[in-house]
Design a protein around this motif. Structure first.
Motif, PDB file in Angstrom:
ATOM      1  N   PRO A   1       0.808  -1.223   0.000  1.00 29.03           N
ATOM      2  CA  PRO A   1       0.000   0.000   0.000  1.00 29.03           C
ATOM      3  C   PRO A   1       0.842   1.275   0.000  1.00 29.03           C
ATOM      4  CG  PRO A   1      -0.875  -1.561   1.596  1.00 29.03           C
ATOM      5  CD  PRO A   1       0.427  -2.117   1.114  1.00 29.03           C
ATOM      6  N   ILE A   2       1.942   1.289   0.748  1.00 30.35           N
ATOM      7  CA  ILE A   2       2.793   2.486   0.787  1.00 30.35           C
ATOM      8  C   ILE A   2       3.426   2.733  -0.575  1.00 30.35           C
ATOM      9  CG2 ILE A   2       4.935   3.443   1.737  1.00 30.35           C
ATOM     10  CD1 ILE A   2       4.157   2.169   4.411  1.00 30.35           C
ATOM     11  N   ALA A   3       3.864   1.666  -1.232  1.00 30.52           N
ATOM     12  CA  ALA A   3       4.448   1.823  -2.567  1.00 30.52           C
ATOM     13  C   ALA A   3       3.423   2.409  -3.542  1.00 30.52           C
ATOM     14  CB  ALA A   3       4.946   0.470  -3.078  1.00 30.52           C
ATOM     15  N   ILE A   4       2.189   1.928  -3.464  1.00 26.47           N
ATOM     16  CA  ILE A   4       1.139   2.429  -4.358  1.00 26.47           C
ATOM     17  C   ILE A   4       0.857   3.901  -4.085  1.00 26.47           C
ATOM     18  CG2 ILE A   4      -1.296   2.195  -4.995  1.00 26.47           C
ATOM     19  CD1 ILE A   4      -1.005  -0.806  -4.290  1.00 26.47           C
TER      20      ILE A   4
ATOM     21  N   ALA B   1      -3.037   4.122  -8.418  1.00 26.46           N
ATOM     22  CA  ALA B   1      -3.407   5.010  -7.320  1.00 26.46           C
ATOM     23  C   ALA B   1      -4.914   5.255  -7.294  1.00 26.46           C
ATOM     24  CB  ALA B   1      -2.654   6.330  -7.447  1.00 26.46           C
ATOM     25  N   LYS B   2      -5.515   5.424  -8.462  1.00 25.28           N
ATOM     26  CA  LYS B   2      -6.965   5.659  -8.534  1.00 25.28           C
ATOM     27  C   LYS B   2      -7.723   4.434  -8.044  1.00 25.28           C
ATOM     28  CE  LYS B   2     -10.715   6.747 -11.754  1.00 25.28           C
ATOM     29  NZ  LYS B   2     -11.073   7.013 -13.176  1.00 25.28           N
ATOM     30  N   LEU B   3      -7.303   3.249  -8.492  1.00 26.40           N
ATOM     31  CA  LEU B   3      -7.980   2.016  -8.073  1.00 26.40           C
ATOM     32  C   LEU B   3      -7.835   1.812  -6.570  1.00 26.40           C
ATOM     33  CD1 LEU B   3      -9.458  -0.594  -8.800  1.00 26.40           C
ATOM     34  CD2 LEU B   3      -7.244  -1.640  -9.283  1.00 26.40           C
ATOM     35  N   LEU B   4      -6.635   2.083  -6.033  1.00 23.13           N
ATOM     36  CA  LEU B   4      -6.419   1.943  -4.602  1.00 23.13           C
ATOM     37  C   LEU B   4      -7.314   2.903  -3.814  1.00 23.13           C
ATOM     38  CD1 LEU B   4      -4.420   0.569  -2.442  1.00 23.13           C
ATOM     39  CD2 LEU B   4      -3.397   2.829  -2.383  1.00 23.13           C
ATOM     40  N   ALA B   5      -7.458   4.140  -4.321  1.00 22.01           N
ATOM     41  CA  ALA B   5      -8.287   5.127  -3.626  1.00 22.01           C
ATOM     42  C   ALA B   5      -9.753   4.699  -3.587  1.00 22.01           C
ATOM     43  CB  ALA B   5      -8.151   6.487  -4.301  1.00 22.01           C
ATOM     44  N   VAL B   6     -10.270   4.201  -4.720  1.00 21.90           N
ATOM     45  CA  VAL B   6     -11.675   3.776  -4.783  1.00 21.90           C
ATOM     46  C   VAL B   6     -11.917   2.584  -3.862  1.00 21.90           C
ATOM     47  CG1 VAL B   6     -13.453   2.796  -6.286  1.00 21.90           C
ATOM     48  CG2 VAL B   6     -12.033   4.677  -7.110  1.00 21.90           C
ATOM     49  N   SER B   7     -11.054   1.564  -3.956  1.00 19.84           N
ATOM     50  CA  SER B   7     -11.243   0.372  -3.114  1.00 19.84           C
ATOM     51  C   SER B   7     -11.012   0.703  -1.647  1.00 19.84           C
ATOM     52  CB  SER B   7     -10.308  -0.753  -3.564  1.00 19.84           C
ATOM     53  OG  SER B   7      -8.964  -0.341  -3.514  1.00 19.84           O
ATOM     54  N   GLY B   8     -10.075   1.619  -1.378  1.00 11.82           N
ATOM     55  CA  GLY B   8      -9.847   2.034   0.007  1.00 11.82           C
ATOM     56  C   GLY B   8     -11.055   2.749   0.578  1.00 11.82           C
ATOM     57  N   LEU B   9     -11.721   3.562  -0.240  1.00 15.23           N
ATOM     58  CA  LEU B   9     -12.933   4.261   0.199  1.00 15.23           C
ATOM     59  C   LEU B   9     -14.058   3.272   0.486  1.00 15.23           C
ATOM     60  CD1 LEU B   9     -14.326   7.008   0.642  1.00 15.23           C
ATOM     61  CD2 LEU B   9     -14.974   6.960  -1.773  1.00 15.23           C
TER      62      LEU B   9
ATOM     63  N   ARG C   1      -4.714  -6.713 -10.466  1.00 15.34           N
ATOM     64  CA  ARG C   1      -5.766  -5.740 -10.157  1.00 15.34           C
ATOM     65  C   ARG C   1      -6.430  -6.092  -8.823  1.00 15.34           C
ATOM     66  NH1 ARG C   1      -8.709  -1.833 -12.668  1.00 15.34           N
ATOM     67  NH2 ARG C   1     -10.882  -1.583 -12.017  1.00 15.34           N
ATOM     68  N   GLY C   2      -6.660  -7.381  -8.603  1.00 15.06           N
ATOM     69  CA  GLY C   2      -7.226  -7.823  -7.328  1.00 15.06           C
ATOM     70  C   GLY C   2      -6.313  -7.502  -6.152  1.00 15.06           C
ATOM     71  N   THR C   3      -4.989  -7.594  -6.363  1.00 10.89           N
ATOM     72  CA  THR C   3      -4.037  -7.249  -5.303  1.00 10.89           C
ATOM     73  C   THR C   3      -4.170  -5.788  -4.913  1.00 10.89           C
ATOM     74  OG1 THR C   3      -2.472  -8.943  -6.038  1.00 10.89           O
ATOM     75  CG2 THR C   3      -1.587  -7.151  -4.699  1.00 10.89           C
ATOM     76  N   LEU C   4      -4.361  -4.921  -5.903  1.00 14.19           N
ATOM     77  CA  LEU C   4      -4.542  -3.499  -5.619  1.00 14.19           C
ATOM     78  C   LEU C   4      -5.834  -3.251  -4.844  1.00 14.19           C
ATOM     79  CD1 LEU C   4      -3.415  -1.983  -9.038  1.00 14.19           C
ATOM     80  CD2 LEU C   4      -2.154  -1.955  -6.894  1.00 14.19           C
ATOM     81  N   ILE C   5      -6.921  -3.929  -5.240  1.00 11.61           N
ATOM     82  CA  ILE C   5      -8.200  -3.775  -4.535  1.00 11.61           C
ATOM     83  C   ILE C   5      -8.065  -4.279  -3.095  1.00 11.61           C
ATOM     84  CG2 ILE C   5     -10.617  -4.519  -4.467  1.00 11.61           C
ATOM     85  CD1 ILE C   5     -10.441  -4.741  -7.561  1.00 11.61           C
ATOM     86  N   ALA C   6      -7.417  -5.449  -2.937  1.00 16.67           N
ATOM     87  CA  ALA C   6      -7.211  -6.003  -1.593  1.00 16.67           C
ATOM     88  C   ALA C   6      -6.384  -5.049  -0.729  1.00 16.67           C
ATOM     89  CB  ALA C   6      -6.512  -7.361  -1.693  1.00 16.67           C
ATOM     90  N   SER C   7      -5.355  -4.442  -1.326  1.00 16.21           N
ATOM     91  CA  SER C   7      -4.539  -3.477  -0.591  1.00 16.21           C
ATOM     92  C   SER C   7      -5.379  -2.283  -0.164  1.00 16.21           C
ATOM     93  CB  SER C   7      -3.360  -3.010  -1.462  1.00 16.21           C
ATOM     94  OG  SER C   7      -2.518  -4.089  -1.799  1.00 16.21           O
ATOM     95  N   GLY C   8      -6.290  -1.847  -1.035  1.00 22.50           N
ATOM     96  CA  GLY C   8      -7.194  -0.748  -0.685  1.00 22.50           C
ATOM     97  C   GLY C   8      -8.111  -1.119   0.466  1.00 22.50           C
TER      98      GLY C   8
ATOM     99  N   SER D   1     -12.175  -6.969  -9.911  1.00 21.14           N
ATOM    100  CA  SER D   1     -10.902  -7.608 -10.256  1.00 21.14           C
ATOM    101  C   SER D   1     -10.905  -8.116 -11.700  1.00 21.14           C
ATOM    102  CB  SER D   1     -10.622  -8.788  -9.319  1.00 21.14           C
ATOM    103  OG  SER D   1     -10.506  -8.359  -7.987  1.00 21.14           O
ATOM    104  N   MET D   2     -12.064  -8.568 -12.186  1.00 18.55           N
ATOM    105  CA  MET D   2     -12.159  -9.165 -13.519  1.00 18.55           C
ATOM    106  C   MET D   2     -12.618  -8.170 -14.582  1.00 18.55           C
ATOM    107  SD  MET D   2     -13.774 -12.869 -12.448  1.00 18.55           S
ATOM    108  CE  MET D   2     -13.511 -13.600 -14.053  1.00 18.55           C
ATOM    109  N   ARG D   3     -12.864  -6.925 -14.161  1.00 24.12           N
ATOM    110  CA  ARG D   3     -13.364  -5.931 -15.107  1.00 24.12           C
ATOM    111  C   ARG D   3     -12.293  -5.575 -16.123  1.00 24.12           C
ATOM    112  NH1 ARG D   3     -14.558  -0.144 -14.410  1.00 24.12           N
ATOM    113  NH2 ARG D   3     -13.527  -0.262 -12.399  1.00 24.12           N
ATOM    114  N   PRO D   4     -12.610  -5.622 -17.409  1.00 20.23           N
ATOM    115  CA  PRO D   4     -11.609  -5.224 -18.415  1.00 20.23           C
ATOM    116  C   PRO D   4     -11.328  -3.733 -18.328  1.00 20.23           C
ATOM    117  CG  PRO D   4     -13.733  -5.592 -19.468  1.00 20.23           C
ATOM    118  CD  PRO D   4     -13.885  -6.023 -18.037  1.00 20.23           C
ATOM    119  N   VAL D   5     -10.063  -3.382 -18.330  1.00 22.55           N
ATOM    120  CA  VAL D   5      -9.654  -1.981 -18.223  1.00 22.55           C
ATOM    121  C   VAL D   5      -8.693  -1.655 -19.352  1.00 22.55           C
ATOM    122  CG1 VAL D   5      -8.495  -0.265 -16.782  1.00 22.55           C
ATOM    123  CG2 VAL D   5      -9.936  -2.003 -15.721  1.00 22.55           C
ATOM    124  N   LYS D   6      -8.924  -0.542 -20.006  1.00 21.33           N
ATOM    125  CA  LYS D   6      -8.024  -0.113 -21.070  1.00 21.33           C
ATOM    126  C   LYS D   6      -6.721   0.382 -20.465  1.00 21.33           C
ATOM    127  CE  LYS D   6     -11.663   1.274 -24.309  1.00 21.33           C
ATOM    128  NZ  LYS D   6     -12.234   2.386 -25.089  1.00 21.33           N
TER     129      LYS D   6
END
Length: 658
Positions: A73-76, A182-190, A593-600, A652-657
């Motif tokens: 999380p700190i690295a993100i 960073a955006k994904l972490l912020a949303v999942s963290g919220l 992507r799931g790792t980022l959400i889990a970190s959030g 986690s499975m959502r396709p992202v450009k």
């Protein structure tokens, strides 16, 4: 002016594999470069991260018994903030930010696994005792690990997976190119933060669901002592995802063995008991709930297993200790300067400085033990020898465990430390409350040293892959340790005054409760459950013989069921999202992507937990107690838990450009 890279590079192809004969590893920031590392920005940002994540990790660890590693999380956050501020070529600075900030999780683990036991035993833990035991243990862990750095991060290149270091390194490298994390972490963290904040502050749905929600579940628990429970927090769910299915399954296998085999087994054959058995036990087996049987009997088997797993770890690490000591002695004899002739990416702090620091820390520890804890010169010398010998022996076990599985068996090694130190102190004539206080402080110093050793090897491996200067990481780690030690001491005192560690609604603190359960009979002459410890030790040996990680299994046996099952749920989510596609690249993308959400979830849930605790500390009580105590809140918890699981999988499975 320091040189920087013109554009971010990717990790070399040989970063994660063993090197061929004659092949060398060239880090991202190459040897000839002079990257910006230690700057006012990186130091201040690292200190802020150490404060925030120390508070968050202390809360989460005391509430649910699991301390998350803060590195990812700190690295993100470091990457995201750098992108937000438009900074360029931040890789070297981000490593320093992460290294200083990551002191939080390891210092917290050392403190909360041991020192709350003082409160549980009815003793007082003062601020200076918590702070100094955490600080001195952390400094000891850093100084003892540095001689082993080259062995673990360079000589064993490609032989150890370093799972957490790998994830953090990937975040830092990819963050130089894009800022979507960073955006994904912020949303999942919220989302995770609001979810857990509602549970802890308002109580609209329960923190735990069990089979007792239905009438048949109540009957099953009363008659056969069978019960199934899950903690519904977002932070613990995220933790399970990062742990992964393999080790979550092993931990839960230990838990299920206790709750679905040993507890009903003991209940069945103990139904005719007429006399209570065990230290502090006042009821017979037939009158106990499944939770009481677990607490009074079954959990001790897990404690024995953890202690034996630590012994096995030392035996397996004996070769590593000899090799690393050889490297350190060679350096001390052959390089008397400050590292002249060594490459920038392999330059450690001078060995003379390390030895001087080690002597200074041991002297300060001696003074602390004598004038702050023991007030007896003989006992102080014994205590210092225990700290030095056990910390040195177990340092390689901690580093080895992190390098292989990413999990530090610090609680098991600390249990063994407590047993050994208690036996030695009692033999020397120190027992009772004075002995318990001394043993717990000793345990706190050792636990923090081992926790730091395990966590710091992750930082140094990240630096090795990316090409930072080890001496700079090592030097500034001392600052992060001091900041984290002060923070965790303050947070622990606040949480004790807010929730307490005993009684209704108390903090769970499972490791500290286990420590208290071990030390009390040893120091007061009660009935120590040696046979149960022996059974656990024998089980650990059997598990090792058949290739099952004994430490993870034994941890599952003594941590409560409701805190283990969400790890399995998170591990199943990790397995599901990373195996649905026939395209391995897509599976990898989803897993990351799931790792980022889990970190959030972890960071958001834990931080909001601290906010909730502070609100209660200052008298803001908005908890809906009457509603939370009814079945409606528990059924709503089932719905909300299912909802956050579905969201986790979907996002986690959502396709992202790209």
């Amino acid at each position: 002016m320091e040189e920087t890279q013109n554009k971010p590079a990717s990790l070399p192809d040989n970063a994660y594999r063993e090197l061929a004969p004659g092949e060398t590893y060239e880090p991202v920031m190459r040897e000839g470069s002079r990257p910006r590392e230690v700057t006012p920005y990186s130091v201040i940002f690292g200190i802020v991260m150490a404060v925030i994540f120390s508070a968050a990790a202390a809360y989460l660890g005391l509430r649910v018994g699991q301390v998350f590693e803060a590195a990812i999380p700190i690295a993100i956050i470091a990457v995201g903030m750098g992108n937000l501020l438009g900074k360029k070529n931040m890789l070297g600075q981000n490593v320093i930010i992460q290294s200083i900030g990551a002191s939080s999780g390891v210092i917290v683990a050392g403190a909360i696994f041991t020192l709350p036991a003082l409160y549980i035993l009815g003793l007082e833990a003062r601020f200076y005792q918590i702070f100094l035991s955490s600080l001195l243990g952390g400094l000891l862990g850093i100084l003892l690990l540095i001689p082993f750095r080259k062995y673990f991060v360079k000589d064993m290149h490609g032989k150890y997976p370093f799972p957490e270091a790998t994830a953090t390194t990937e975040v830092l490298v990819s963050g130089e190119k894009k800022g979507n994390q960073a955006k994904l972490l912020a949303v999942s963290g919220l989302i995770g933060g609001l979810y857990d904040f509602i549970i802890s502050t308002f109580g609209w749905w329960t923190e735990e669901i069990s089979t007792r929600i239905a009438d048949w579940g109540v009957a099953l628990a009363d008659k056969t002592k069978l019960v199934f429970k899950v903690n519904t927090g977002a932070a613990v769910l995220g933790l399970g995802y990062i742990v992964g299915l393999k080790y979550a399954a092993i931990i839960c296998a230990g838990s299920f063995t206790v709750w679905f085999v040993l507890v009903p087994f003991l209940s069945h054959f103990g139904a005719g008991m007429t006399v209570p058995v065990g230290e502090g036990v006042t009821a017979v087996l037939g009158q106990m709930s499944p939770e009481e049987i677990f607490r009074n009997y079954a959990r001790h088997i897990g404690i024995g297993g953890i202690a034996m797993a630590g012994v096995i770890g030392i035996i397996r690490s004996s070769k590593i200790i000899r090799q690393a000591l050889g490297l350190a002695v060679t350096e001390l004899r052959g390089k008397k300067g400050t590292g002249e002739g060594e490459s920038r990416t392999q330059r450690d702090l001078p060995m003379k400085l390390i030895l001087t620091g080690l002597i200074a820390v041991l002297f300060t520890t001696f003074v602390f033990f004598q004038f702050g804890v023991l007030h007896n010169w003989f006992f102080t010398v014994i205590a210092l020898l225990i700290v030095l010998v056990i910390s040195f022996l177990f340092t390689t076990v901690a580093a080895n465990a992190i390098a292989i599985v990413g999990t530090n068996p610090v609680s098991g090694m600390t249990l063994m430390t407590l047993i050994l130190s208690s036996l030695v102190l009692v033999s020397a004539g120190l027992s009772g409350t004075g002995g318990m206080t001394a043993a717990m402080i000793i345990g706190g110093v050792v636990c923090t040293a081992l926790s730091m050793a395990g966590g710091f090897i992750t930082d140094l491996k990240i630096g090795y892959w990316l090409g930072t200067t080890p001496a700079r990481q090592e030097g500034w780690k001392f600052l992060g340790t001091a900041v984290a030690a002060a923070t965790v001491a303050g947070v622990m005192i606040i949480l004790n005054k807010t929730y307490g560690f005993v009684g209704e609604g108390a903090l769970v603190a499972p490791q500290a409760n286990a420590m208290a359960a071990v030390i009390k009979p040893l120091m007061e002459g009660g009935a120590t459950p040696w046979m149960l410890y022996f059974a656990g030790a024998a089980l650990a040996l059997i598990l090792t013989m058949i290739g099952v990680p004994a430490l993870a299994f034994a941890l599952g046996m003594f941590i409560p069921l409701e805190l283990n099952t969400p790890l399995l749920v998170g591990g199943l989510i990790s397995w599901f999202v990373s195996t649905r596609s026939g395209d391995e690249a897509k599976n990898k993308s989803r897993r990351e992507r799931g790792t980022l959400i889990a970190s959030g979830f972890i960071a958001g849930g834990a931080l909001m937990g601290v906010v909730s605790a502070l609100l209660k500390y200052f008298g803001a009580d908005w908890f809906a107690s009457s509603w939370n105590g009814g079945s409606g809140a528990e059924w709503l918890s089932v719905v909300m838990y299912a909802a956050i699981i579905v969201y986790f999988i979907w996002d986690s499975m959502r396709p992202v450009k790209e």
